[in-house]
Design an enzyme around this catalytic site. Structure first.
Site, short mmCIF file in Angstrom:
data_model
loop_
_atom_site.label_atom_id
_atom_site.label_comp_id
_atom_site.label_asym_id
_atom_site.label_seq_id
_atom_site.Cartn_x
_atom_site.Cartn_y
_atom_site.Cartn_z
N LYS A 48 0.83 -1.22 0.00
CA LYS A 48 0.00 0.00 0.00
C LYS A 48 0.86 1.26 0.00
O LYS A 48 0.72 2.14 0.86
CB LYS A 48 -0.99 0.00 1.16
CG LYS A 48 -1.95 -1.18 1.10
CD LYS A 48 -3.05 -1.08 2.13
CE LYS A 48 -4.07 -2.18 1.97
NZ LYS A 48 -3.58 -3.52 2.34
P1 5BU Z 1 -8.82 -11.29 5.85
O1 5BU Z 1 -8.16 -12.08 6.94
O2 5BU Z 1 -9.47 -12.21 4.77
O3 5BU Z 1 -9.77 -10.24 6.37
O4 5BU Z 1 -7.61 -10.54 5.11
C1 5BU Z 1 -7.79 -9.64 4.09
C2 5BU Z 1 -6.45 -9.18 3.56
O5 5BU Z 1 -6.69 -8.24 2.50
C3 5BU Z 1 -5.57 -8.48 4.56
O6 5BU Z 1 -4.24 -8.81 4.23
C4 5BU Z 1 -5.81 -7.01 4.31
O7 5BU Z 1 -4.67 -6.25 4.58
C5 5BU Z 1 -6.12 -6.98 2.84
N1 5BU Z 1 -7.05 -5.91 2.42
C6 5BU Z 1 -8.35 -5.82 2.89
O8 5BU Z 1 -8.80 -6.63 3.67
N2 5BU Z 1 -9.16 -4.80 2.48
C7 5BU Z 1 -8.76 -3.87 1.61
O9 5BU Z 1 -9.53 -3.01 1.20
C8 5BU Z 1 -7.42 -3.98 1.13
C9 5BU Z 1 -6.61 -4.99 1.56
BR1 5BU Z 1 -6.81 -2.74 -0.08
#
Ligand code: 5BU
Length: 470
Positions: A305
């Site tokens: 990011k």
């Molecule tokens: P989760 O454990 O499935 O919630 O992880 C989601 C991943 O995607 C996590 O690494 C976040 O940093 C990433 N992410 C997100 O969740 N939402 C966003 O809008 C963005 C990245 Br950009």
């Protein structure tokens, strides 16, 4: 003009550009009349005459900036018009090149240039509509389509319903009238052709429905339209491995990540990490990930990011402890700093020979995210200006370009949110909202049987994608 058109109609008939009998069209339908204007390149005088008279249909010639020929038949005609009128020419490729710049429109132009399309025959109008779409994508302003033959099977309506003025030298009815007058065809032939035209209308198509609907296209077709080489590679490997899963391996120990990737590697398209949460980061960890990515054919994304000015992101990308540019196939970038951020990141790739790509963060998944309205819209425009951009991180179907990839985080089969603002949707829902790649983190990392969950997500996502394109 009328007598010139009559003479030309006879000449076209005499050189075999208009044929009567029983023919099969390119979509497999029978037709009693076949127009094949390709032959006119063998008759330079005729070619010149046709080009001259076609250009007489043009309005406000001094406002026309570009002439665009539709391959192949209309290209020599457009060339002659361009040379004669001294108005530059564009060519719309049928397919983007698989190497180099991947441009669809060849020639020099500026956004907003008034462009006239030159085409030989219109049946459904789809070639013109596809051309309009590609020209519009490059911000060109299509003012009219000049056509030699309107087969009167609905193409004119399709084109005009899409807001494009169409002018033709001949309609099929007029052509038959001229040929009959000249004694070239019998009344029976005329009747047969007119009856056929009245019965066989082309399907209704408009600009919105025509062309490349990203959500309906398969990944392999889309890979051919991608400007970024790594986007093409990604789409191809998704197709080959039958997976749209991006695993977010948000674990804090290098070995834990490597162990998870050993299990998941065969089933994922992208491995996404946050390198700055790893407590024991070391070069051997990167080497192991690279080996696994080659063995199992997935790409590595550092979800860094980036969000600073060009000079700073250039340093952050290539220097420091992590030297991200050396190993991450893909990175994520907040466009907040403006287009200079893309220049800065490109600058950091001077000594990197492998292909690299960027996902712009166009919408975030968390509650109350500020990525809305104009910010989102301007990010969409920014993506079209750089061949480093692979796609958008976003939550819904907000862009058209089928050569870009939608990456959607916030995916979980069971839970609707966490306690820190993350919002989840099911695999099927995100795919229907346009996700090409779905990010799954804790849905997998916190499961008791991780491999089972990897396969479960992969299958649910792939089934949803298959349903979407069918
Ligand atoms: P989760 O454990 O499935 O919630 O992880 C989601 C991943 O995607 C996590 O690494 C976040 O940093 C990433 N992410 C997100 O969740 N939402 C966003 O809008 C963005 C990245 Br950009």
């Amino acid at each position: 003009m009328e007598s010139e058109l009559k003479n030309l109609a006879v000449m076209l008939f005499d050189v075999g550009a208009i044929k009567f009998g029983e023919f099969i069209t390119k979509v497999g339908l029978k037709t009693p009349v076949y127009i094949d204007l390709r032959v006119i390149i063998s008759y330079p005088k005729l070619l010149n005459q046709i080009s001259n008279i076609l250009w007489k249909l043009a309005d406000d010639v001094d406002k026309i900036d570009q002439i665009c020929g539709v391959p192949y038949t209309a290209l020599p005609i457009a060339t002659l018009i361009s040379v004669d009128s001294n108005i530059p020419m564009l060519i719309r490729r049928k397919e983007a090149k698989s190497y180099g710049t991947k441009k669809l429109i060849e020639g020099k132009f500026a956004a907003g240039d008034n462009t006239v399309i030159i085409e030989d025959v219109v049946t459904s109008g789809s070639s013109i509509l596809e051309t309009v779409k590609d020209l519009k994508q490059e911000s060109l302003n299509v003012t009219a389509a000049l056509v030699i033959m309107d087969r009167e099977q609905g193409g004119r309506k399709n084109i005009e319903d899409s807001g494009i003025k169409m002018k033709s030298l001949y309609t099929m009815t007029k052509l038959m009238e001229y040929l009959q007058e000249a004694g070239k065809v019998t009344q029976d032939t005329v009747d047969g052709v007119l009856k056929y035209l009245a019965e066989c209308l082309a399907p209704v198509k408009t600009l919105e429905k025509e062309g490349n609907d990203r959500l309906k296209m398969d990944f392999l077709s889309r890979s051919k339209l991608a400007k970024s080489q790594i986007a093409a590679k990604l789409l191809q490997l998704m197709d080959m491995k039958e997976t749209t899963l991006c695993l977010a391996a948000d674990l804090t120990k290098a070995d834990e990540i490597v162990d998870l990737v050993k299990l998941a590697g065969p089933h994922i398209a992208v491995l996404k990490i946050h390198v700055d949460i790893i407590e024991d980061f070391n070069q051997d960890f990167i080497n192991q990930l690279k080996n696994l990515s080659e063995k199992h054919k997935f790409l590595i994304m550092e979800d860094r990011k980036f969000g600073d000015i060009g000079n700073t992101v250039s340093l952050q990308y290539s220097k420091g402890v992590y030297k991200i540019a050396e190993w991450a196939d893909l990175i994520t970038v907040h466009p907040v700093a403006g287009p200079g951020i893309l220049d800065g990141l490109k600058n950091a790739l001077k000594n990197i020979t492998d292909e690299r790509g960027i996902f712009l963060i166009t919408e975030m998944s968390s509650k109350g995210a500020l990525t809305t309205g104009d910010y989102t819209k301007q990010t969409l425009t920014m993506a079209e200006t750089s061949d480093l951009v692979v796609g958008h991180v976003c939550q819904s179907n907000i862009f058209l370009n089928p050569g870009l990839v939608q990456l959607t985080p916030g995916v979980k089969i069971s839970k609707a949110s966490d306690d820190l603002g993350q919002q989840y949707n099911t695999p099927e829902a995100v795919v229907n909202s346009g996700a090409d790649l779905a990010v799954v983190g804790r849905g997998i990392t916190e499961a008791a049987d991780k491999l089972r969950e990897v396969i479960n997500y992969k299958n649910q996502l792939w089934t949803a994608y298959k349903n979407r394109i069918n």
